[in-house]
Design an enzyme around this catalytic site. Structure first.
Site, PDB file in Angstrom:
ATOM      1  N   SER A   1      95.403 123.336  25.024  1.00 15.06           N
ATOM      2  CA  SER A   1      94.930 121.968  24.788  1.00 15.06           C
ATOM      3  C   SER A   1      95.900 121.120  23.969  1.00 15.06           C
ATOM      4  CB  SER A   1      93.569 121.989  24.093  1.00 15.06           C
ATOM      5  OG  SER A   1      93.659 122.683  22.886  1.00 15.06           O
TER       6      SER A   1
ATOM      7  N   ASP B   1      89.377 116.186  15.927  1.00 17.42           N
ATOM      8  CA  ASP B   1      88.031 116.674  16.263  1.00 17.42           C
ATOM      9  C   ASP B   1      87.728 118.049  15.696  1.00 17.42           C
ATOM     10  OD1 ASP B   1      89.765 118.174  17.709  1.00 17.42           O
ATOM     11  OD2 ASP B   1      88.919 117.759  19.675  1.00 17.42           O
TER      12      ASP B   1
ATOM     13  N   HIS C   1      92.103 119.595  17.011  1.00 19.34           N
ATOM     14  CA  HIS C   1      93.283 118.917  17.555  1.00 19.34           C
ATOM     15  C   HIS C   1      93.744 117.774  16.678  1.00 19.34           C
ATOM     16  CE1 HIS C   1      90.915 120.681  20.886  1.00 19.34           C
ATOM     17  NE2 HIS C   1      92.089 121.242  21.098  1.00 19.34           N
TER      18      HIS C   1
END
Ligand SMILES: *[C@@H]1O[C@H](CO)[C@@H](O)[C@H](O)[C@H]1NC(C)=O
Ligand SMILES: *[C@@H]1O[C@H](CO)[C@@H](O)[C@H](O)[C@H]1NC(C)=O
Ligand SMILES: *[C@@H]1O[C@H](CO)[C@@H](O)[C@H](O)[C@H]1NC(C)=O
Length: 406
Positions: free
Chosen positions: A68, A371, A374
């Site tokens: 991610s 969040d 990240h």
């Protein structure tokens, strides 16, 4: 490490969202060969070998592999779109990224004048003429069989790349329309190949009750596999490699929230010591893998980038760099770290008959963590600024010189 296996597995689920890269400068000519020739303009730290050049590399394409920290829409394409407020700061709408804006890979693309990378898995609106992104949130180096992570491990990403290389050329020859959507054959040997993967292997594969022998064996399996697939990509013709190490996992709000560490288990910045040690252990091994790869891939230029140190510097001296509350998520709700896995960024829930959206903080531009897992657009931009100048690279060359062998 004092989390139970289960706790770590839960942590890893959240990390399913991790991604990478950042900022622009020169480079607008896309299609030319990187010449190892002469005629320099800009100076640089690189005093490279044999040939004398110090002109910037001209990468016509970028192919990225990862999780991610560098996913630009892969997981969203496979498992459903990522809702607001993701994307709000830069794209002003969700953009397939777990961030309020760009990842480091986006800044890297900008810096070479290459469009943001389309996710290989995204069949709508994609344009692969200057590269493709195989990264998906939650991906691991090793195939996952124990958790509900992303199925797109590095081996799968390699398979996808191999197919992409082959079929993109078949279709370019079939129909004019694909010539404007798929890369030229020669781009594959001139492209920059970027990697940022391993974080989810660490959170998913290790538990506090493993013996040192088990830890060593697991780590060496993870490192063997990343070496294997990078070499396989080289065997398909890739020549320029830019490899990020993994960041300080122990500083992520979702990790801190899941582990509930006491004062002796965190460092002076407030980061979990054991997870940061695990990350550094991986990075130490990855650096050795890179040394080995340079021998196994004699025609390649391979750069190892110490993203861990860049991120740790940012987090530990946040105020000095214009940021606040480095361990507190911007978008989230609850607890010491503004993180609750049941009420994550973008979640909606009912409270007294009213729907609540878990939204973002007042000013994401001064926050580092987005969040819980990240980084923000602002933090990624800062990280890119450090990462492109070569001070954290081995060999110590700037990003724009990454086509030169040392
Ligand atoms: C899961 O993967 C690990 C590491 O690759 C392996 O040692 C283990 O045997 C696998 N378990 C199953 C059930 O396949
Ligand atoms: C794909 O992107 C390239 C580079 O930005 C552009 O030149 C090309 O026209 C685009 N293809 C289509 C079909 O829009
Ligand atoms: C912190 O937690 C660890 C592991 O549970 C424990 O061994 C240690 O005694 C604790 N230290 C303090 C100061 O509470």
């Amino acid at each position: 490490m004092h989390a139970s296996k289960q706790q770590l597995a839960i942590l890893s689920l959240a990390i399913v969202l991790i991604g990478m890269f950042v900022m622009p400068k020169c480079q607008l000519v896309l299609a030319t060969h990187q010449s190892l020739s002469t005629s320099s303009s800009s100076s640089s730290s690189s005093s490279s070998s044999s040939s004398s050049s110090s002109s910037s590399c001209e990468f016509p394409a970028i192919f990225n592999f990862g999780d991610s920290n560098s996913d630009t829409g892969g997981r969203a394409a496979a498992f459903g779109q990522i809702g607001p407020p993701h994307g709000e700061t830069f794209f002003h709408a969700p953009a397939g990224r777990y961030s309020d804006g760009r990842h480091v890979i986006d800044f890297i693309a900008e810096s070479f004048g290459v469009p943001y990378l389309s996710a290989y898995l995204d069949s709508v609106g994609s344009n692969f003429s200057h590269g493709a992104n195989f990264a998906t949130a939650g991906s691991t180096i090793r195939p996952q069989n124990t958790t509900s992570y992303s199925p797109f491990s590095l081996k799968i990403q390699y398979n996808q790349f191999r197919d992409f290389q082959q079929y993109s050329q078949v279709f370019r020859h079939k129909d004019e329309v694909f010539k404007k959507l798929l890369p030229k054959a020669k781009y594959f040997s001139k492209a920059l190949y970027t990697f940022d993967i391993g974080q989810n292997d660490l959170t998913g594969s290790f538990s506090p009750n493993m013996s040192p022998e088990q830890i060593k064996a697991t780590m060496s399996d993870i490192l063997d596999q990343i070496k294997t697939y990078i070499k396989s990509i080289y065997d398909l013709g890739a020549r320029y490699f830019w490899i990020h190490n993994t960041g300080p996992l122990g500083c992520l709000p979702y990790v801190l929230n899941g582990l509930s560490l006491n004062a002796t288990q965190v460092d002076q910045t407030g980061c979990g010591i054991s997870l940061n040690e695990l990350a550094q252990y991986f990075n130490f091994g990855l650096k050795k893998v890179v040394v080995q790869l340079r021998e196994d891939m004699p025609l390649a230029a391979v750069t190892y980038v110490d993203v861990y140190s860049i991120k740790y510097d940012l987090i530990s001296q946040a105020n000095k760099y214009g940021f606040i509350d480095p361990l507190i998520a911007c978008c989230g709700q609850g607890g010491k770290y503004n993180y609750d896995s049941h009420k994550g960024c973008g979640a909606r829930y009912m409270d007294h008959g009213k729907e609540i959206l878990v939204g973002s903080c007042k000013d994401p531009r001064v926050k580092i963590n987005w969040d819980g897992a990240h980084y923000t657009d602002a933090a990624n931009k800062w990280v890119f600024g450090r990462l492109e100048n070569g001070l954290y690279s081995d060999p110590p060359i700037q990003l724009r010189m990454a086509c030169y062998k040392q």
